[in-house]
Design an enzyme around this catalytic site. Structure first.
Site, PDB file in Angstrom:
ATOM      1  N   GLU A 169      -5.340 -15.697 -34.225  1.00 47.94           N
ATOM      2  CA  GLU A 169      -4.803 -14.957 -33.081  1.00 47.94           C
ATOM      3  C   GLU A 169      -3.297 -14.913 -33.267  1.00 47.94           C
ATOM      4  O   GLU A 169      -2.647 -15.943 -33.435  1.00 47.94           O
ATOM      5  CB  GLU A 169      -5.174 -15.646 -31.772  1.00 47.94           C
TER       6      GLU A 169
ATOM      7  N   CYS B 267       2.231 -15.109 -26.786  1.00 50.53           N
ATOM      8  CA  CYS B 267       1.724 -13.964 -27.539  1.00 50.53           C
ATOM      9  C   CYS B 267       1.399 -12.795 -26.619  1.00 50.53           C
ATOM     10  O   CYS B 267       1.541 -11.634 -27.002  1.00 50.53           O
ATOM     11  CB  CYS B 267       0.468 -14.353 -28.320  1.00 50.53           C
TER      12      CYS B 267
END
Length: 513
Positions: free
Chosen positions: A278, A312
């Site tokens: 990720e 993120c």
């Protein structure tokens, strides 16, 4: 007491507030433990010691660890591989019982874990305590997933003489390479994904957060057999040694550059290994002229500036219809300027420092560019505080394809882009190489449907004042990145994540007629 998560607005408990403050003050006043590498149940202290300083009080050491040597990394992998078969053969119900014992262990003092996280990252108390709670929910969520799927064993059509079973079986040993921004939750999330499916692991925490990671991995080590979880501390070289070692798979959270390098790297036996990565995002909030602008401003500010933008999923770009751009921009500025920048020891702090000098240097450079090529509406470096503090930065009038609107900065830095139509907004939203999260604010159901159908991102939020692009929680959202943001098309926290740690095998067994 209500559970604290990433949508909470307060801890809601004065005793908890006081305990957090006491723990954080104690951490700053005491010499930190020097964390050891963990190899097959043994504590390895032969490597050089590195230190972690509190980003809020840069002259205060709050963490330290022995860096692994290349030899220690290979010993850790060997220890994990030696236990892989025994751990795989352990009934999933027994594995779950051990992992749930970890939950009971860590639940005894979440305030301490939250304080350690704040000390190493600069997170506010609300963010840090939310992360500590997420650790517990993450473990329970994944244990429940395995139970719901009966250990991922299913009987298929059989005959009088043959029984047929389809199984998902663990790969063996996973490398777990964790980031600094969620040092407890992401270390645990990736680790449990591997462990609950029957893999053994070698964890490489961020060298920025050794104490947070050690706190949670030590809890696992207390309840799991020796060698099932192993830990190697250190910097990028340790991560490179681990990725090149004889592991059967890698799970990673971090930059797209590193994640895709890992994805393209074959193992030492020449096989392509699963890499569950990720990575970052350049996440947009699309605001239509029909939107509730107060909700939009609230959700954008919360997503853009939580953890000083070092998420993120942080909102990086606002893409707004020209008809409401001026009004929305003013509301964003007003809310951003209300955030108090400072030390998490203060209960009213809404924004801490960025993690280190390297990120600060990038922000300073970006500010110079923004002043040159656009308009900085508010925000900038705070000069009268120790450490790298920034007031929330809001920028507009950049060219639409400017690097500051395209490349992830990982900072409290928000760009506002004005467009003439909803179709133009979606085109701009999809114009980047990332596809992690995205949000929309619109009062038009057809626009919402168009957004959900056309946006190129995995985690979507509609009219969410609690967070325009952030706030994923175990069992509620999935953290599934598209494009450069993810390698598997499946995300942690969700219901399709665990199969990534396993491969399919079919058994046909002849029985007596």
């Amino acid at each position: 007491m209500a559970k604290v998560d990433y949508a909470s607005s307060s801890l809601g408990n004065e005793t908890l507030e006081q305990e957090y403050e006491r723990q954080l003050q104690t951490i700053r006043e005491q010499h930190p433990p020097v964390e050891a590498c963990l190899v097959g149940g043994r504590r390895i202290t032969s490597g050089p010691v590195f230190h972690r300083f509190d980003p809020c009080v840069p002259d205060t050491t709050v963490g330290a660890a022995h860096a692994a040597t290349e030899e220690t990394v290979h010993e850790a992998v060997a220890a994990a591989r030696s236990q892989a078969k025994a751990w795989r053969r352990t009934d999933y119900r027994k594995r779950n019982a051990m992992l749930r014992a970890v939950v009971e262990d860590m639940a005894q003092d979440l305030a301490l874990l939250a304080a350690i996280i704040s000390a190493e990252t600069g997170k506010t108390r609300l963010e840090a305590y939310g992360e500590a709670q997420e650790v517990l929910d993450m473990i329970e969520h994944y244990c429940a997933q395995v139970e719901q799927h009966n250990g991922f064993v299913a009987q298929q059509k059989s005959t009088a003489t043959e029984k047929n079973y389809d199984l998902l079986v663990p790969y063996g040993t996973f490398a777990v390479i964790a980031p600094f921004n969620f040092p407890a939750a992401l270390t645990v999330g990736m680790s449990v994904g591997a462990l609950v499916t029957g893999n053994t692991i070698v964890v490489k925490p961020s060298d920025k957060t050794p104490r947070s990671a050690a706190y949670v991995t030590d809890a696992f080590a207390r309840h799991l057999p020796d060698g099932v979880i192993n830990v190697v501390h250190g910097g990028a070289d340790v991560g490179q040694w681990l990725a090149a070692a004889d592991v059967d798979g890698i799970t990673f959270t971090g930059s797209a550059e590193v994640g895709w390098d890992l994805y393209n790297q074959r193992g030492p036996r020449g096989f392509q290994r699963p890499v569950l990565a990720e990575m970052g995002g350049q996440n947009p909030a699309v605001v239509a002229r029909s939107a509730d602008l107060d909700d939009a401003a609230a959700g954008i500010v919360r997503s853009a500036f939580g953890l000083s933008g070092q998420k993120c999923s942080a909102c990086r770009r606002v893409i707004v219809d020209a008809a409401v751009a001026e009004e929305l921009t003013q509301k964003i500025i007003e809310r951003a300027e209300q955030l108090r920048v400072g030390d998490p020891l203060r209960s009213d702090t809404g924004l801490g420092p960025v993690i280190d000098d390297s990120i600060a240097a990038r922000i300073d450079e970006a500010l110079t560019v923004a002043h040159r090529d656009g308009r900085v509406l508010t925000g900038g470096r705070v000069e009268d505080l120790p450490g790298n503090y920034y007031r929330p930065i809001v920028v507009d009038r950049l060219p639409q394809d400017h690097p500051l609107t395209r490349d992830e900065l990982f900072a409290p830095f928000l760009t506002i882009i004005t467009v003439d139509s909803f179709a133009d907004a979606l085109q701009e939203a999809n114009a980047v190489d990332y596809g992690l999260s995205a949000g929309v604010f619109s009062g038009d159901p057809e626009e919402v449907e168009q957004f959900l159908e056309d946006i190129e991102a995995g985690v979507l939020y509609v009219n969410r004042a609690a967070g325009a692009t952030t706030g994923a929680w175990p069992g509620v959202q999935s953290f599934c990145g598209w494009k450069l943001s993810g390698t598997s098309g499946k995300g942690g926290l969700g219901i399709w994540y665990l199969p990534g740690f396993m491969r399919e095998q079919n058994h046909t067994v002849v029985t007596d007629a």
